[in-house]
Motif scaffolding. Structure first.
Motif, PDB file in Angstrom:
ATOM      1  N   CYS A  66       0.626  -1.144  -0.063  1.00  0.00           N
ATOM      2  CA  CYS A  66      -0.080   0.009  -0.100  1.00  0.00           C
ATOM      3  C   CYS A  66       0.869   1.299   0.053  1.00  0.00           C
ATOM      4  CB  CYS A  66      -0.929  -0.043   1.220  1.00  0.00           C
ATOM      5  SG  CYS A  66      -0.492  -0.007   2.673  1.00  0.00           S
ATOM      6  N   VAL A  67       1.871   1.191   0.575  1.00  0.00           N
ATOM      7  CA  VAL A  67       2.900   2.283   0.500  1.00  0.00           C
ATOM      8  C   VAL A  67       3.298   2.652  -0.702  1.00  0.00           C
ATOM      9  CG1 VAL A  67       4.945   3.088   1.782  1.00  0.00           C
ATOM     10  CG2 VAL A  67       3.247   2.180   3.395  1.00  0.00           C
ATOM     11  N   ALA A  68       3.900   1.394  -1.247  1.00  0.00           N
ATOM     12  CA  ALA A  68       4.681   1.519  -2.497  1.00  0.00           C
ATOM     13  C   ALA A  68       3.965   2.103  -3.613  1.00  0.00           C
ATOM     14  CB  ALA A  68       5.283   0.393  -3.001  1.00  0.00           C
ATOM     15  N   VAL A  69       2.629   1.733  -3.619  1.00  0.00           N
ATOM     16  CA  VAL A  69       1.456   2.361  -4.582  1.00  0.00           C
ATOM     17  C   VAL A  69       1.207   3.887  -4.521  1.00  0.00           C
ATOM     18  CG1 VAL A  69       1.021   0.052  -5.352  1.00  0.00           C
ATOM     19  CG2 VAL A  69      -0.547   1.188  -3.637  1.00  0.00           C
ATOM     20  N   CYS A  70       1.166   4.291  -3.195  1.00  0.00           N
ATOM     21  CA  CYS A  70       0.620   5.536  -2.849  1.00  0.00           C
ATOM     22  C   CYS A  70       1.304   6.895  -3.709  1.00  0.00           C
ATOM     23  CB  CYS A  70       0.678   5.828  -1.415  1.00  0.00           C
ATOM     24  SG  CYS A  70      -0.081   7.405  -0.898  1.00  0.00           S
ATOM     25  N   PRO A  71       0.379   7.428  -4.654  1.00  0.00           N
ATOM     26  CA  PRO A  71       1.338   8.718  -5.394  1.00  0.00           C
ATOM     27  C   PRO A  71       1.596   9.814  -4.648  1.00  0.00           C
ATOM     28  CG  PRO A  71      -1.247   8.511  -5.971  1.00  0.00           C
ATOM     29  CD  PRO A  71      -0.881   7.265  -4.905  1.00  0.00           C
ATOM     30  N   THR A  72       1.081  10.032  -3.695  1.00  0.00           N
ATOM     31  CA  THR A  72       1.099  11.197  -2.724  1.00  0.00           C
ATOM     32  C   THR A  72       2.152  11.030  -1.331  1.00  0.00           C
ATOM     33  OG1 THR A  72      -0.714  11.046  -1.314  1.00  0.00           O
ATOM     34  CG2 THR A  72      -1.266  12.077  -3.455  1.00  0.00           C
ATOM     35  N   GLY A  73       2.418   9.925  -1.182  1.00  0.00           N
ATOM     36  CA  GLY A  73       3.117   9.737   0.096  1.00  0.00           C
ATOM     37  C   GLY A  73       2.375   9.759   1.387  1.00  0.00           C
ATOM     38  N   CYS A  93      -7.480   8.075  -3.937  1.00  0.00           N
ATOM     39  CA  CYS A  93      -7.581   7.494  -5.055  1.00  0.00           C
ATOM     40  C   CYS A  93      -7.894   5.870  -5.189  1.00  0.00           C
ATOM     41  CB  CYS A  93      -6.080   7.690  -5.709  1.00  0.00           C
ATOM     42  SG  CYS A  93      -4.790   6.989  -4.863  1.00  0.00           S
ATOM     43  N   LYS A  94      -7.583   5.355  -3.740  1.00  0.00           N
ATOM     44  CA  LYS A  94      -8.055   3.933  -3.481  1.00  0.00           C
ATOM     45  C   LYS A  94      -6.910   3.059  -3.949  1.00  0.00           C
ATOM     46  CE  LYS A  94     -12.864   4.909  -3.127  1.00  0.00           C
ATOM     47  NZ  LYS A  94     -14.124   4.469  -3.656  1.00  0.00           N
ATOM     48  N   TYR A  95      -5.717   3.469  -4.555  1.00  0.00           N
ATOM     49  CA  TYR A  95      -4.705   2.468  -4.937  1.00  0.00           C
ATOM     50  C   TYR A  95      -4.188   1.715  -4.011  1.00  0.00           C
ATOM     51  CZ  TYR A  95      -3.901   5.477  -9.430  1.00  0.00           C
ATOM     52  OH  TYR A  95      -3.847   6.105 -10.540  1.00  0.00           O
ATOM     53  N   CYS A  96      -4.081   2.202  -2.627  1.00  0.00           N
ATOM     54  CA  CYS A  96      -3.574   1.262  -1.556  1.00  0.00           C
ATOM     55  C   CYS A  96      -4.783   0.455  -1.190  1.00  0.00           C
ATOM     56  CB  CYS A  96      -3.486   2.283  -0.265  1.00  0.00           C
ATOM     57  SG  CYS A  96      -4.863   3.368   0.189  1.00  0.00           S
ATOM     58  N   MET A  97      -5.898   0.555  -1.541  1.00  0.00           N
ATOM     59  CA  MET A  97      -7.006  -0.397  -1.285  1.00  0.00           C
ATOM     60  C   MET A  97      -7.030  -1.623  -2.040  1.00  0.00           C
ATOM     61  SD  MET A  97     -10.492   1.815  -0.695  1.00  0.00           S
ATOM     62  CE  MET A  97     -11.325   0.458  -0.070  1.00  0.00           C
ATOM     63  N   ALA A  98      -6.408  -1.241  -3.256  1.00  0.00           N
ATOM     64  CA  ALA A  98      -6.375  -2.335  -4.241  1.00  0.00           C
ATOM     65  C   ALA A  98      -5.141  -3.037  -4.122  1.00  0.00           C
ATOM     66  CB  ALA A  98      -6.263  -1.852  -5.686  1.00  0.00           C
ATOM     67  N   ALA A  99      -4.020  -2.534  -3.681  1.00  0.00           N
ATOM     68  CA  ALA A  99      -2.843  -3.063  -3.313  1.00  0.00           C
ATOM     69  C   ALA A  99      -2.698  -3.937  -1.948  1.00  0.00           C
ATOM     70  CB  ALA A  99      -1.629  -2.043  -3.239  1.00  0.00           C
TER      71      ALA A  99
END
Length: 180
Positions: A66-73, A93-99
């Motif tokens: 989840c940390v690796a995909v977060c675009p804003t840190g 953005c929910k990228y972390c949810m998907a990861a």
């Protein structure tokens, strides 16, 4: 600095949801939101089959996807190893949810941000305040929280005594261990 972790003994868990409710209260979550979810696993072979209740929450992975995909840190790993979220930087953005391999991140409908378990007991230990948390609420003492680096801590002793393992082995180098 301490490296915090949690042990959950699924043999003691009765699926009463007290930990989930305490977590919802502590974190001011809606009734439809939770940082702890439950899965049921069948163990044994027919006709000797048992249903095991497994509470799942953020594993505070050492190598957190989840940390690796977060675009804003906004998702980060603190010095104590706890995976956190900076709500001010989260854009929802929910990228972390998907990861997340455990699917334990929650979209906050009020703020539009994504949140998760924060090991809220850490703040209680550092500030000395008594608080409602999943460990304190557990009716069967199935949960133990503490410093994984302290061999004299209750959690370290229990991990050694029960040979508890992370739920996914070393896949993510989890800080949550299970007795199964």
């Amino acid at each position: 600095m301490a490296r915090y972790g949690m042990l959950i003994n699924t043999k003691k868990c009765i699926g009463c949801y007290a930990c989930r409710v305490a977590c919802q209260r502590q974190n001011d979550l809606l009734s439809t939101q939770d940082f702890i979810r439950y899965e049921e696993h069948e163990t044994g072979t027919y006709p000797n089959v048992a249903i095991e209740t497994v509470p799942l929450q953020c594993m505070h992975c050492e190598d957190a996807p989840c940390v690796a995909v977060c675009p804003t840190g906004a998702a980060f790993i603190g010095a104590d190893g706890i995976v956190g979220v900076d709500e001010g930087r989260c854009i929802g953005c929910k990228y972390c949810m998907a990861a997340c391999p455990y699917q334990v991140r929650v979209h906050n409908e009020k703020t539009g941000t994504v949140d998760k378990c924060r090991f809220c007991t850490v703040s209680a230990e550092t500030s000395g305040t008594k608080m409602c948390s999943c460990v304190e609420a557990c009716l069967t003492n199935a949960r133990i929280f503490g410093d994984l680096d302290d061999p004299e801590s209750d959690i370290s002793k229990e991990i050694a005594a029960t040979n508890a393992q992370p739920i996914a082995g070393d896949l993510t180098k989890s800080k949550v261990f299970y007795v199964r």
